[in-house]
Design an enzyme around this catalytic site. Sequence first.
Site, PDB file in Angstrom:
ATOM      1  N   GLU B  92      -4.808   3.187   2.802  1.00  0.00           N
ATOM      2  CA  GLU B  92      -5.518   2.686   1.627  1.00  0.00           C
ATOM      3  C   GLU B  92      -7.000   2.472   1.891  1.00  0.00           C
ATOM      4  O   GLU B  92      -7.839   2.844   1.080  1.00  0.00           O
ATOM      5  CB  GLU B  92      -4.933   1.350   1.152  1.00  0.00           C
ATOM      6  CG  GLU B  92      -3.735   1.472   0.259  1.00  0.00           C
ATOM      7  CD  GLU B  92      -2.492   1.770   1.032  1.00  0.00           C
ATOM      8  OE1 GLU B  92      -2.553   1.679   2.267  1.00  0.00           O
ATOM      9  OE2 GLU B  92      -1.476   2.092   0.418  1.00  0.00           O
ATOM     10  N   HIS B 161       5.370  -7.793  -2.841  1.00  0.00           N
ATOM     11  CA  HIS B 161       5.164  -6.717  -3.805  1.00  0.00           C
ATOM     12  C   HIS B 161       4.982  -7.243  -5.212  1.00  0.00           C
ATOM     13  O   HIS B 161       5.106  -6.493  -6.168  1.00  0.00           O
ATOM     14  CB  HIS B 161       6.377  -5.772  -3.811  1.00  0.00           C
ATOM     15  CG  HIS B 161       6.391  -4.820  -2.656  1.00  0.00           C
ATOM     16  ND1 HIS B 161       6.682  -5.204  -1.380  1.00  0.00           N
ATOM     17  CD2 HIS B 161       6.137  -3.503  -2.595  1.00  0.00           C
ATOM     18  CE1 HIS B 161       6.615  -4.152  -0.574  1.00  0.00           C
ATOM     19  NE2 HIS B 161       6.284  -3.103  -1.289  1.00  0.00           N
TER      20      HIS B 161
END
Lengths: 437, 363
Positions: B92, B161
Amino acid sequence: MACSATPKIVHGPLPTNSLRSAEKSDSSCKFMGPSSFFGSKSLNKKLFSVNKAVSSVGHRSAAVVAVSSDVVKEKKLKSSSSLSNLLITREEGLVLYEDMILGRAFEDMCAQMYYRGKMFGFVHLYNGQEAVSTGFIKLLKKEDCVVSTYRDHVHALSKGVPARQVMSELFGKTTGCCRGQGGSMHMFSKEHNVLGGFAFIGEGIPVATGAAFTSKYKREVFKEDCDEVTLAFFGDGTCNNGQFFECLNMAALWKLPIVFVVENNLWAIGMSHLRSTSDPEIWKKGPAFGMPGVHVDGMDVLKVREVAKEAVGRARRGEGPTLVECETYRFRGHSLADPDELRDPAEKAHYATRDPIAALKKYILENNLASEADLKAIEKKIDEELEEAVEFAEESPVPARSQLLENVFADPKGFGIGPDGRYRCEDPKFTEGTAQV
Amino acid sequence: MLGIIRQRAASKVSHASSLEQGIRTLRAFSSSAKQMTVRDALNSALDEEMSADPKVFVMGEEVGEYQGAYKITKGLLDKYGPERVIDTPITEAGFAGIGVGAAYYGLRPVIEFMTFNFSMQAIDHIINSAAKSNYMSAGQISVPIVFRGPNGAAAGVGAQHSQCYAAWYASCPGLKVLAPYSSEDARGLLKAAIRDPDPVVFLENELLYGESFPVSAEVLDSSFCLPIGKAKIEREGKDVTITAFSKMVGYALQAAEILAKEGISAEVINLRSIRPLDRSTINTSVRKTNRLVTLEEGFPQHGVGAEICATVVEDSFEYLDAPVERISGADVPMPYAANLERMAVPQVEDIVRAAKRACYRSS
């Protein structure tokens, strides 16, 4: 020292002759012993290129890249012979000398100004490392791009940003290259394609990779004839950061036109490179990702330039990235706030004898490329330029109060409103593109 | 209307995707609104923007051959090729930075994070190299990039998450933060985000992807765009204002139905844009209803609701008849067990109760 199926690490210095012959054969691979690494006098001129082992990865072919320094060394030995053997012409020599003197004098002036209170905050000086900046950046075109770290004054200067603009920026005046809003660590110039100036180490590397990605995109999608190259400068500490490895991988994977230049000055603020890195030989990390890794003496601008020519040429031809480790040294502390007590004075003294400017001066004079007077004239010219830059910066106004809220967004009125006061998305011309929807 | 003219012209030369052709055919036959899922809305918006401007490209994990982790980028690889729809390694920080570097140089990347929780690996690039660059370079270098992906809680995915990042990104100057709710929002805001010259954080919601909403012909037009920074009043009311964004808008609307049966007329504002926050719409509404309930899914402290409350107190204090009610997720990392998860996220009953408290009608 050729090896066949599996690479073997060779410990101990390799003699120059065998290096040259070994270099010619593509299927050989060679590794440099660690002993020659840290600037020992006799071996500091060695330069090696490393091939990825051809046999272990079938389809990927290795490229022999860098010019070995024995070419340089040979030319140095034969320095008294004709001009055609020299690495630089007179004009190039003077350009390089002027650029390095500019870098050194500018940084010295910064130190003076800081202690006089004209400059504030963090100032990181580049003294001693000029050979890397000059050696690489003077080979670039204006459209090529440079991305640097907080030690970026000299990168900006070498790329062509006028000294007076950089000085004003440091003084925090509105005439600076970023109108005083960036500061010492954030030198941006769209005109000269200096993309900063990043305070976080490793932050500039993905950005540089993105700029290289754009070159490739322009070639593949826009079908333009684009051979712009990007240089990413960063230090030894950065080579332990995750972003560095992520970008080595992606740059090699997509064959981006980028050169990763490591300015290994052996020290993060007070943390020695040897104390923080499991394998201190940074150039070795290149082949692990499928790109050539090169180590060069970063105190010698001519050697750096030769390596740079190869690496930049490789990128321009579309052959992919290169990792170049320049062994260099900073004469001052990490920043002007750093008392620099942890470094051994003997080490500092050793590197002071390898001052890149003195070395270039010696080369120029020995090979009769210019006279002492010519060089003195250059130094005088730079001094005057800097005096003028400081005066300019002093007399420039500080930013107006209204400048505080400007430039947060590229949208002049912010929030999707165009200059005519209407929402941008309502403008019919806004959706005109080159493709049919 | 310009949109219709463009549509007619485009249909003659269109080699649009089958989706668009399907829409056009349907439009010819139906006069009433069509249904479209949020997923299709996002897909069509990306498709149209990539088609109109070759500088737009999509980069992220699994966006290409896998057709998108949540199938938002379905079909784009076949249509535009691997140079414009780029599958990345799991890096990322690396690819967000690459997107920023490409944006510096004039391209218009759309960077997808598989969820915004993973954006924390890249947050240095979102904030430091994207958001702050236009300011640091005094306007020389603008960053026309879009960071998009699902945000907030899904169903049973656990603490790492499920976080909502609206408040984090919205506190940073230099970023625009958008949170669509319906398909119309999704299409219009994503198109506006891609065309915008500044970095935009586009917070979608995984549970909304499959939901269908009616869309009018205007929304389906390829030049349809929504303005950034304007909220929408989803339901008019006069007793209490409920502000919400993303999935919570749906809950607020359900709560408003329930409240209506009890005689409380709730005005539901779909914020759409967290930064810049549409303070004028919120304040106008509060001045009308005199009571405010802020609703969000994220953590309560320093959240979007806190900012709305402060802004209303600053601008419309005399108009408030009751303290501002702030509904947010529980102040805990998201638990896994289904019943605990239900308790950690606002439910419709919570909204109804809070609205009644604001109206001094709690029992």
